[in-house]
Design an enzyme around this catalytic site. Sequence first.
Site, short mmCIF file in Angstrom:
data_model
loop_
_atom_site.label_atom_id
_atom_site.label_comp_id
_atom_site.label_asym_id
_atom_site.label_seq_id
_atom_site.Cartn_x
_atom_site.Cartn_y
_atom_site.Cartn_z
N LEU A 112 0.83 -1.22 0.00
CA LEU A 112 0.00 0.00 0.00
C LEU A 112 0.86 1.26 0.00
CD1 LEU A 112 -2.63 -1.10 2.69
CD2 LEU A 112 -2.82 -1.27 0.20
N GLY A 113 2.08 1.14 0.49
CA GLY A 113 2.96 2.31 0.56
C GLY A 113 4.27 1.92 1.19
N GLY A 115 8.40 3.79 2.70
CA GLY A 115 9.23 4.98 2.91
C GLY A 115 10.42 4.68 3.76
N PHE A 117 10.73 3.75 6.68
CA PHE A 117 10.57 2.71 7.69
C PHE A 117 10.57 1.30 7.13
CE2 PHE A 117 6.58 4.47 6.27
CZ PHE A 117 5.96 3.35 5.76
N GLY A 118 10.07 1.10 5.90
CA GLY A 118 9.82 -0.23 5.35
C GLY A 118 8.61 -0.17 4.43
N GLN A 119 7.69 -1.11 4.60
CA GLN A 119 6.52 -1.14 3.72
C GLN A 119 5.22 -1.33 4.49
OE1 GLN A 119 7.57 -4.24 0.84
NE2 GLN A 119 8.00 -2.66 -0.68
N LYS A 135 1.95 -2.06 8.86
CA LYS A 135 3.15 -1.27 8.59
C LYS A 135 4.33 -2.00 9.24
CE LYS A 135 4.96 3.42 9.48
NZ LYS A 135 4.60 4.75 10.02
N ASP A 227 6.15 16.02 9.95
CA ASP A 227 6.48 15.41 8.65
C ASP A 227 5.28 15.49 7.72
OD1 ASP A 227 8.20 14.18 6.84
OD2 ASP A 227 7.64 12.15 7.46
#
Length: 381
Positions: A112-113, A115, A117-119, A135, A227
Amino acid sequence: QDQAELILEGPHTSASQSEERKKTTKEREEGEEEGDVFQDSEPELDEEKGEDVSAESAGKVEDDGKKRHKGEAGESTKSENPPPLAPFDHRIVTPKPHQIATYYTINRDEVLGGGRFGQVHKCMENSSGLTLAAKIIKARSQKEKEVVRNEIQVMNQLNHANLIQLYAAFESRHDIILVMEYVEGGELFDRIIDENYNLTELDTVLFIRQICEGLQYMHKMYILHLDLKPENILCVSRATNKIKIIDFGLARRYKPREKLRVNFGTPEFLAPEVINYEFVSFPTDMWSLGVITYMLLSGLSPFLGDDDNETLNNILACQWNFEEEEFTDISDEAKDFITRLLVKSKSWRMSAAESLRHPWLSDRSLHYRLNQKVILTGQHI
């Protein structure tokens, strides 16, 4: 006070890179890093009053490095109702040391997304069949785990329709997995760059008002997001203007008697006080909101230079303007709204509450005129 080295999220660009770089910023999700937080215990001055604003006039410097994000056609369904609540009651979550697979099925093929941090993957709770989002955050060291525990603590305090809700968390040796409310509409960023989706000024009013409502709640709870950017705002569905703010990985609790400095962020959205390694507060989020508003209305990034250094210098000089043709048909109220947020001195920026009272977000007759304009220009279904 020495300025700390700024840890920037995303690849560093140079003037020699292709024109494609100017059309999208999606690439900056890779190679992102976490920054450190520094707090000094000393009383804080009243941030609502008193700094000299004489140098804060918006710069009139032409910036050829601005990005084009704007689409040409398309439509959306407009409604002023809040987005739907999460399909579960607000929870106070503590990370469990169990295997997540015992309770949830994660679809590793459906990303789904992602960055710094991971996925994020779609997942389902085995016992109820509830669709959620997982997440997966890489966290091996105790320091990395503390960062994620901070995110959990922040989300435990936030119960609002415009803020993504946390359902559960699982901790193992190498990662911590946050199980959250599932939102299917994709990033607001994608709407900015989608050539088949025309973002009208009225669309932007509805988006920005909801972001303001989420921020007003966060700030009342003494939490700074730190952020805010279009990638961290999700649309509830493709067909509506409902949004939810996500990613509280860099969020911090604001303690009035402690000075908070941060040295992380995405260059285009950083407030001057972050770049200067000065104290941050609620107005730091409001600067980022001003940048997001500018981008939604025009498809352009107000401070973007040919590389990170030029971008940061444009921000410090507060160099931006409405001279691009994309602002020709934008209302004076919208321009005034941005002008009251992109102010270098943080104590002179509008708060979230003041933003919600600003005519651009609150004047019904203006919204009626904007809707009539949409109908007349054939951008309405």
